[in-house]
Design a protein around this motif. Structure first.
Motif: not given
Length: 271
Positions: A1-25
Motif C-alpha cells: 500500500m502507498s500508506m501505512r496500515q493503521h491499527h487503532p488501539d483501545s484508546a482510539s476506539r473508546s475516544s469516539i462515538y457515532a450517532r445519526y443526526c437529521p440534516i436540520n439539526r
C-alpha cells in the motif's frame, strides 16, 4: 500500500462515538468540521459544493470525539421509497463517507449504520430494504461485498435481479450521469476524487484480493472520480451476520485497509 496500515488501539476506539443526526439539526460548526475532514482526502472540492450536496441529504451519521465533541468523520444518508415494477421497497443511500486517518480501522461508523438500517427494517420487516451506495474507491465496495449475502454487481455474477434496483436509483438520484453500457456513474473530468495517496490499488492488493480486482475491472476509471453504483439487500440474515462478525471481532486483511469516502453529485430530496 502507498500508506501505512493503521491499527487503532483501545484508546482510539473508546475516544469516539457515532450517532445519526437529521440534516436540520446539524450545526454550522459541525458542517465546518465535516468539511475540514472531507477536504483532507479529496481533490476538486470546495465548501459551496459540499454544502449543496449536504442539503440534498436527509441526515448524517456523525462521528465525534468524546470530551471535545469534535466531528472526525461522517456518513450522509438519504432514505427513499422505491417502486420498481410490482415491487415496493425502501432504500438507504449512503453519500459522502469519510473518517480521519487516526481512526481508520474502527467499527464505530459501521455499528451506527447497522443500528440505523435495523430500525428501518423493523418498521416494515416484510418490505424489501436495500443499501444503495456508489463506490469511488475499492474499500466502499468491500464494505458491501464482505458483509452482504445478496448484492450487485457480484464477482460471481450472482443476483442479476438486483440490476434494475441500481438503474432505478441512479436515474432517480443522478439523472444523466448513469451509463447502462458501462454500469458506472460519470460526473465529468473535474469530479471530486480521492487524492493520490488515499486507497490506491497496488499490484499486490489486486492479486491477493479478487474483490478489489473485480471492482477495478468494473470501474477502471475510478482514479478520475467515476463511481460504481451498487446495491445490497438488507435482510434479517444479513443483520444477524453483522452482529456475529462484530462479536468475533474478526476482520480480513482487506477490511483493515483505510476507509475511503464515496461522494457524488447531490441528489434532490425525493423521498
Amino acid at each position: 500500500m502507498s500508506m501505512r496500515q493503521h491499527h487503532p488501539d483501545s484508546a482510539s476506539r473508546s475516544s469516539i462515538y457515532a450517532r445519526y443526526c437529521p440534516i436540520n439539526r446539524i450545526s454550522v460548526l459541525e458542517i465546518r468540521q465535516m468539511y475540514d475532514v472531507f477536504r483532507q482526502y479529496y481533490a476538486y472540492t470546495d465548501m459551496d459544493s459540499f454544502i449543496r450536496d449536504l442539503n440534498g441529504k436527509h441526515g448524517a451519521i456523525l462521528i465525534r470525539t468524546r470530551g471535545e465533541n469534535r466531528v472526525v468523520g461522517f456518513s450522509t444518508i438519504v432514505s427513499l421509497d422505491m417502486a420498481i415494477g410490482r415491487m415496493r421497497a425502501r432504500g438507504v443511500f449512503s453519500g459522502d463517507t469519510i473518517i480521519e486517518r487516526e481512526y481508520w480501522g474502527t467499527r464505530t461508523l459501521q455499528i451506527a449504520f447497522f443500528l440505523y438500517v435495523l430500525k428501518e427494517k423493523l418498521r416494515k420487516p416484510f418490505r424489501p430494504l436495500f443499501w444503495l451506495l456508489i463506490s469511488k474507491g475499492y474499500k466502499t465496495f468491500l464494505l458491501l461485498a464482505n458483509n452482504f449475502h445478496q448484492y450487485y454487481p457480484h464477482p460471481d455474477g450472482d443476483c442479476p435481479e438486483l440490476a434494475p434496483v441500481v438503474r432505478h436509483y441512479c436515474e432517480r438520484l443522478f439523472p444523466g450521469h448513469y451509463d447502462p453500457d458501462t454500469g458506472v456513474l460519470d460526473f465529468g473530468e473535474n469530479a471530486q476524487h480521492l487524492k493520490e495517496d488515499v486507497a490506491s490499488i497496488t499490484p499486490e492488493l489486486r492479486q491477493q484480493v479478487p474483490k478489489v480486482r473485480f471492482f477495478e475491472e468494473r470501474n477502471p476509471t475510478w482514479r478520475r472520480g467515476t463511481e460504481l453504483p451498487c446495491v445490497g439487500e438488507i435482510t434479517l440474515k444479513t443483520l444477524m451476520g453483522f452482529v456475529l462478525k462484530a462479536g468475533r471481532g474478526g476482520r480480513s486483511r482487506a477490511d483493515r485497509q483505510p476507509i475511503p469516502a464515496t461522494p457524488g453529485t447531490s441528489p434532490a430530496r425525493q423521498a
